[in-house]
Enzyme design. Structure first.
Site, PDB file in Angstrom:
ATOM      1  N   ASP A  90     -25.370  17.521  15.440  1.00 22.69           N
ATOM      2  CA  ASP A  90     -24.077  17.236  15.463  1.00 22.69           C
ATOM      3  C   ASP A  90     -23.610  16.306  14.329  1.00 22.69           C
ATOM      4  OD1 ASP A  90     -25.808  15.173  16.500  1.00 22.69           O
ATOM      5  OD2 ASP A  90     -24.650  14.249  17.910  1.00 22.69           O
ATOM      6  N   GLU A 148     -26.632  14.148  19.409  1.00 19.84           N
ATOM      7  CA  GLU A 148     -27.465  12.973  19.005  1.00 19.84           C
ATOM      8  C   GLU A 148     -26.812  11.705  18.936  1.00 19.84           C
ATOM      9  OE1 GLU A 148     -29.874  10.013  17.608  1.00 19.84           O
ATOM     10  OE2 GLU A 148     -28.339  11.018  16.268  1.00 19.84           O
TER      11      GLU A 148
HETATM   12 ZN    ZN Z   1     -26.807   9.450  12.585  1.00 16.20          ZN
HETATM   13 ZN    ZN Z   2     -29.432  11.048  12.422  1.00 16.19          ZN
END
Ligand code: ZN
Ligand code: ZN
Length: 402
Positions: A90, A148
């Site tokens: 991401d 994440e």
């Molecule tokens: Zn990051």
């Molecule tokens: Zn990262």
């Protein structure tokens, strides 16, 4: 597989341009957490074309949406272990401030943490190993994880069983770092990245006219005292050998200069390496905020927001093994233990579920002051990408063979 390692290196040499092009493609089409639809499609197509078994639609949050996680399973034809390679995919809600020919086309969205590189490295690893399936021991499970940056993708994919079928024995992964030059590798045993908790402290008073504060209970004054006082929780209550960081990054209160509002809210985050320290600070912050508020006739409540992210903990044995592989791949001086990082990464959840190791690979630009990760002018030296693939191959092949 040892015999074919040189030929793998040769093939990697021929793929350098493709690796950089792939990273630039993801950079150009940066997508936010749980919205990585194009990214997931590209990953799935490439893995399927390389002959991996592909699962898509993974990483679905409770409220729906997402489904941008991808897993590719590569069965080697020789006996060996089952090892996962995890890459996060991401980007961030940042308006890019570097003038690159492959700058993000999605306004306000930028790969400023290097996950475009992680995705390209993961695909290249899968393609290289797939070409050597006959000599490859064991099974590699390539996990491409969404979300994440908002902490959430890892737990969802674990809950969806990505480590269970096939049964993964260990999990490996790397993060690129613009703090260190190309060629520098860092693997740290024990806690290497901090835990992260996000919190709100809501202070409730009694609204009224700014000219008559004695008829109100001012939540802003109480919140200000809580903010200043809580700075001492780390310095006065955490043993000096341990460490933690508590930051309030957002305050919301009021609507006009002459109105005392009903509430004031502090939004913050807490980082620590040890679970005991984290628990102690959560407990003390709640009690501290409530009592300070009480002194101002207000009320304060601490609320933890979202799922906590534990510290990244590399077990001794796994780190020693990875250290040795990196040493063999690039020579001793290039491998360091570095220092623990106060940033967080939900790779920690995979490492709680299975033994493994998360290490760092340098990509600092050579001729300019590196910008920190998450900065609008973040840049990487792409010469670090083939280094990352080379050392990842060395670590993976060793682990697969036993
Ligand atoms: Zn990051
Ligand atoms: Zn990262």
């Amino acid at each position: 597989m040892k015999k074919s390692a040189p030929s793998l290196s040769r093939q990697l040499g021929g793929r350098k341009d493709g690796l950089v092009e792939l990273r630039r493609d993801f950079h150009r089409h940066a997508e936010l957490s749980f919205q990585e639809h194009r990214t997931a499609t590209v990953i799935a197509e490439r893995l399927a074309a390389a002959g991996l078994e592909v699962r898509t639609g993974l990483g679905v949050p409770a409220g729906g949406g997402g489904g941008t996680g991808v897993v590719g399973v590569l069965h080697g034809e020789q006996p060996g272990r089952t090892v996962a390679w995890r890459a996060d995919i991401d980007a961030l809600p940042i308006a890019e401030a570097v003038d690159l020919p492959f700058a993000s086309l999605n306004e306000g969205v930028m790969h400023a943490c290097g996950h475009d590189g992680h995705t390209a490295i993961g695909i290249t690893l899968a393609e290289l190993l797939a070409e050597h399936r006959k000599a490859l021991p064991g099974t590699v499970v390539f996990i491409f994880q969404p979300g994440e940056e908002v902490v959430g993708g890892a737990q969802l994919m674990i809950n969806e069983g990505v480590l269970d079928d096939p049964a993964v024995e260990s999990v490996l992964g790397l993060h690129l770092t613009a703090r260190d030059p190309v060629g520098q590798l860092i693997v740290r045993p024990g806690p290497s990245m901090a835990s992260a908790d996000f919190f709100d402290v809501e202070v409730r008073g009694k609204g009224g006219h700014g000219a008559f504060p004695h008829l109100s209970v001012d939540p802003i004054t109480a919140a200000a005292h809580i903010l200043v006082g809580m700075q001492e929780l780390v310095s006065r209550e955490v043993p000096a050998q341990d460490t933690a960081v508590m930051t309030v990054g957002e305050i919301k209160a009021g609507s006009k200069a002459n109105i005392i509002p009903e509430t004031a809210v502090l939004h913050g985050s807490l980082r620590a390496f040890r679970r005991e320290v984290r628990d102690q600070l959560v407990e003390r912050l709640g009690a501290f905020a409530a009592r300070i508020a009480q002194a101002y006739r207000a009320e304060a409540k601490l609320r933890l927001v979202g799922e906590p992210c534990p510290a990244v903990h590399n077990p001794e044995r796994e780190s020693a093994y990875v250290h040795q592989c990196l040493h063999d791949a690039v020579g001793g001086e290039a491998v360091a233990e570095g220092r623990p990082v106060m940033g967080s990464d939900d790779m920690s959840l995979f490492l709680q579920a299975r033994p493994g190791c998360y290490f760092w690979v340098g990509v600092a630009p050579p001729d300019k002051e590196p910008q920190p990760h998450h900065h609008p002018a973040f840049e990487m030296d792409e010469a670090g990408l083939p280094v990352a693939v080379r050392v990842a191959l060395s670590v993976l092949l060793g682990r697969l063979a036993g």
